[in-house]
Write a protein that holds these residues in place. Structure first.
Motif, PDB file in Angstrom:
ATOM      1  N   TRP A 102       0.867  -1.174   0.000  1.00  0.00           N
ATOM      2  CA  TRP A 102       0.000   0.000   0.000  1.00  0.00           C
ATOM      3  C   TRP A 102       0.899   1.218   0.000  1.00  0.00           C
ATOM      4  O   TRP A 102       1.868   1.267   0.753  1.00  0.00           O
ATOM      5  N   GLU A 103       0.608   2.199  -0.868  1.00  0.00           N
ATOM      6  CA  GLU A 103       1.449   3.402  -0.911  1.00  0.00           C
ATOM      7  C   GLU A 103       0.590   4.637  -1.149  1.00  0.00           C
ATOM      8  O   GLU A 103      -0.221   4.671  -2.080  1.00  0.00           O
ATOM      9  N   ALA A 104       0.771   5.643  -0.300  1.00  0.00           N
ATOM     10  CA  ALA A 104       0.050   6.914  -0.458  1.00  0.00           C
ATOM     11  C   ALA A 104       0.492   7.598  -1.742  1.00  0.00           C
ATOM     12  O   ALA A 104       1.679   7.607  -2.080  1.00  0.00           O
ATOM     13  N   ARG A 107      -3.735  12.540  -2.595  1.00  0.00           N
ATOM     14  CA  ARG A 107      -4.912  12.396  -1.731  1.00  0.00           C
ATOM     15  C   ARG A 107      -5.473  10.984  -1.732  1.00  0.00           C
ATOM     16  O   ARG A 107      -6.394  10.683  -0.962  1.00  0.00           O
ATOM     17  N   VAL A 108      -4.996  10.156  -2.656  1.00  0.00           N
ATOM     18  CA  VAL A 108      -5.484   8.774  -2.684  1.00  0.00           C
ATOM     19  C   VAL A 108      -4.303   7.830  -2.418  1.00  0.00           C
ATOM     20  O   VAL A 108      -3.313   8.218  -1.820  1.00  0.00           O
ATOM     21  N   TYR A 109      -4.424   6.566  -2.814  1.00  0.00           N
ATOM     22  CA  TYR A 109      -3.300   5.626  -2.646  1.00  0.00           C
ATOM     23  C   TYR A 109      -3.360   4.568  -3.728  1.00  0.00           C
ATOM     24  O   TYR A 109      -4.365   4.435  -4.428  1.00  0.00           O
ATOM     25  N   GLU A 110      -2.238   3.852  -3.867  1.00  0.00           N
ATOM     26  CA  GLU A 110      -2.163   2.769  -4.839  1.00  0.00           C
ATOM     27  C   GLU A 110      -1.769   1.483  -4.131  1.00  0.00           C
ATOM     28  O   GLU A 110      -1.145   1.511  -3.068  1.00  0.00           O
ATOM     29  N   THR A 111      -2.144   0.372  -4.726  1.00  0.00           N
ATOM     30  CA  THR A 111      -1.886  -0.929  -4.109  1.00  0.00           C
ATOM     31  C   THR A 111      -1.269  -1.868  -5.135  1.00  0.00           C
ATOM     32  O   THR A 111      -1.407  -1.670  -6.342  1.00  0.00           O
TER      33      THR A 111
END
Lengths: 167, 167
Positions: A102-104, A107-111
């Motif tokens: 998980w990485e910020a 304002r959102v994040y990616e997985t």
């Protein structure tokens, strides 16, 4: 699928459809139907999130369903194929682990998937080589394991006033 | 995961474990725990098969959980990210279809993923371009969609008298 979906057929398609409706804060009501090779269902399921994630904890989170589906699929395949290969299973338990990164990102994040492990405990009077054979054919028959093993394309469409639009 | 698992952190691991116990004819009792970034659960789930497949239909089949998990995951991501991006969702429904190929191979069979489709219906007063942006960030934040998009290795071990053996 634990038996031939079409007796005597050599090939078939297996299709599951799901209709999801957002309700509450984070709850999703999910109605699933098997459409091919024949109709079965509806299967009524739901997901939610805990209070930490803004939900009401009225159902399991989506990732719990996901890990349960992989575990249940490989277990079902082992039992179905054990019958076909005349291998005795006195007991079967499976322990699975699924890990993601998980990485910020602003304002959102990616997985991204990190690793998947499946530990199989089979109580069988049969030779170890035959039990290993059973695990290996179960991997190839397991719809979900085969799906995770390949890079799949998922096609998305969005409903607009002019009809469905690919996004 | 709909909020930062660790407030202020930029990276984290998310881990779900599942313990499956075979019961009945085809039923599997599945206990899932989120282990990272913090503990949540247990989530108690089950799978079964219909009579056609030698089961007692006491629970949904594994593929129903799988399709529900994808659908629930992308829906959860859309709602979580809509808040973060200040996009209004008056209503959200998703229709997913998952199709596999099935082929007989001697006494057993093999399977392969064929296609996956996700149709999104969003009722929002916001501009279409912003709703498309929401769908696209949700894809990248959706743990399950990101998993299906890559070829993953699943490591299997079998319990033996001498300990765990890779199979």
């Amino acid at each position: 699928m634990t038996e031939d979906p079409n007796k005597g057929m050599q090939k078939a398609q297996v299709r599951f459809d799901c209709h999801g409706q957002a309700t509450g804060k984070m709850r999703n009501e999910l109605v699933v139907m098997m459409k091919l090779p024949f109709e079965e269902g509806p299967f009524e399921l739901a997901t939610d999130e805990g209070s930490f994630h803004g939900g009401d904890a009225t159902a399991s989170p989506p990732l719990a369903l996901f890990v349960a589906s992989i575990t249940g699929c490989i277990m079902t395949q082992m039992r179905a194929f054990a019958k076909r290969l005349d291998i005795t299973l006195n007991d079967l338990t499976v322990d699975s682990r699924a890990v993601w990164d998980w990485e910020a990102k602003g304002r959102v994040y990616e997985t991204a998937p990190h690793y998947f492990e499946i530990d199989v405990s089979i109580d069988s009077p049969d030779e170890e080589a035959r039990v290993i054979q059973l695990i290996n054919v179960a991997k190839k028959g397991c719809f979900i394991e085969q799906t995770l093993s390949k890079a799949n394309t998922i096609n998305h469409r969005m409903k607009t006033a002019d009809g469905w639009k690919a996004v």
